[in-house]
Design a protein around this motif. Structure first.
Motif, short mmCIF file in Angstrom:
data_model
loop_
_atom_site.label_atom_id
_atom_site.label_comp_id
_atom_site.label_asym_id
_atom_site.label_seq_id
_atom_site.Cartn_x
_atom_site.Cartn_y
_atom_site.Cartn_z
N GLN A 1 0.84 -1.21 0.00
CA GLN A 1 0.00 0.00 0.00
C GLN A 1 0.87 1.25 0.00
OE1 GLN A 1 -2.92 0.01 3.11
NE2 GLN A 1 -3.59 2.08 2.66
N GLU A 2 1.93 1.23 0.77
CA GLU A 2 2.85 2.37 0.82
C GLU A 2 3.51 2.59 -0.53
OE1 GLU A 2 4.84 5.59 2.47
OE2 GLU A 2 3.24 4.41 3.36
N ALA A 3 3.93 1.51 -1.19
CA ALA A 3 4.56 1.62 -2.51
C ALA A 3 3.58 2.19 -3.52
CB ALA A 3 5.08 0.26 -2.96
N ALA A 4 2.32 1.73 -3.49
CA ALA A 4 1.30 2.24 -4.40
C ALA A 4 1.05 3.71 -4.16
CB ALA A 4 0.02 1.44 -4.25
N THR A 5 1.00 4.11 -2.91
CA THR A 5 0.79 5.52 -2.55
C THR A 5 1.95 6.37 -3.04
OG1 THR A 5 -0.48 4.85 -0.61
CG2 THR A 5 0.36 7.11 -0.64
N ASN A 6 3.17 5.86 -2.87
CA ASN A 6 4.35 6.59 -3.34
C ASN A 6 4.33 6.74 -4.85
OD1 ASN A 6 5.34 6.99 -0.78
ND2 ASN A 6 6.79 5.29 -0.88
N ASP A 7 4.00 5.66 -5.58
CA ASP A 7 3.94 5.72 -7.04
C ASP A 7 2.90 6.73 -7.49
OD1 ASP A 7 5.87 3.77 -7.13
OD2 ASP A 7 4.47 2.13 -7.61
N GLU A 8 1.75 6.74 -6.84
CA GLU A 8 0.69 7.69 -7.18
C GLU A 8 1.15 9.13 -6.92
OE1 GLU A 8 -3.65 8.70 -5.41
OE2 GLU A 8 -3.21 6.57 -5.75
N ALA A 9 1.85 9.35 -5.84
CA ALA A 9 2.35 10.69 -5.51
C ALA A 9 3.37 11.15 -6.54
CB ALA A 9 2.96 10.70 -4.12
N VAL A 10 4.23 10.24 -6.98
CA VAL A 10 5.23 10.59 -8.00
C VAL A 10 4.53 10.97 -9.30
CG1 VAL A 10 7.04 9.62 -9.46
CG2 VAL A 10 7.11 9.27 -6.99
N ARG A 11 3.55 10.18 -9.73
CA ARG A 11 2.81 10.48 -10.96
C ARG A 11 2.11 11.84 -10.85
NH1 ARG A 11 1.78 5.00 -10.77
NH2 ARG A 11 -0.23 5.26 -9.76
N ALA A 12 1.50 12.12 -9.72
CA ALA A 12 0.81 13.40 -9.54
C ALA A 12 1.79 14.56 -9.58
CB ALA A 12 0.04 13.39 -8.22
N ALA A 13 2.94 14.40 -8.99
CA ALA A 13 3.96 15.46 -8.99
C ALA A 13 4.47 15.70 -10.40
CB ALA A 13 5.10 15.10 -8.05
N GLU A 14 4.71 14.62 -11.16
CA GLU A 14 5.18 14.77 -12.54
C GLU A 14 4.13 15.46 -13.40
OE1 GLU A 14 6.13 10.74 -13.56
OE2 GLU A 14 8.15 10.87 -12.68
#
Length: 148
Positions: free
Chosen positions: A119-132
């Protein structure tokens, strides 16, 4: 039975002093042990704690411990470091933490920790995509200005 209030050893009723302690204190009854708030040998916690997970992130160890405690799984966190050999072979001397739980809870705890990691990895990936995506939206347009 009589007990040593210092070391908790159990003796026959005909023995008067603890032979295991240096000062040979007098032995007391089970009632006296309880009145002093001391457990009898058979009342001691004999659970064996085993490793359910490790992490090198000090914040995640707190998240994992809280998650397990919420599920009524007793947790011990043991901080450690890589050994000298690791430093010689890898060049790293990184901190790490072991998450220890009772032996009977190891499988359940490991599963809960892995779910939390995913869940943490998925949240981090989503945050990276949103920032990009936000960065692309705020970048100035690279196309040349219109001609008059």
């Amino acid at each position: 039975m009589k007990y040593c209030a210092r070391c908790g050893s159990e003796y026959r009723d005909d023995v008067e002093r603890c032979e295991g302690c240096p000062s040979h204190p007098p032995l007391v009854s089970a009632e006296e042990m309880h009145s002093r708030g001391l457990p009898l040998p058979h009342e001691l916690d004999r659970r064996v704690f085993v490793r359910a997970a490790t992490t090198d992130n000090p914040l995640m160890v707190e998240v994992f411990a809280e998650l397990l405690e919420e599920r009524d799984i007793p947790v011990f966190i043991r901080a450690g470091r890589s050994g000298v050999v690791d430093k010689l072979t890898t060049g790293n001397l990184l901190p790490w933490w072991e998450i220890l739980v009772p032996e009977g809870e190891q499988e359940r705890a490991a599963l809960l920790v892995e779910r939390e990691r995913a869940q943490e990895a998925a949240t981090n990936d989503e945050a990276v995509r949103a920032a990009e995506e936000e960065e692309r939206e705020t970048e100035p347009d690279a196309s040349p200005p219109p001609s008059p």
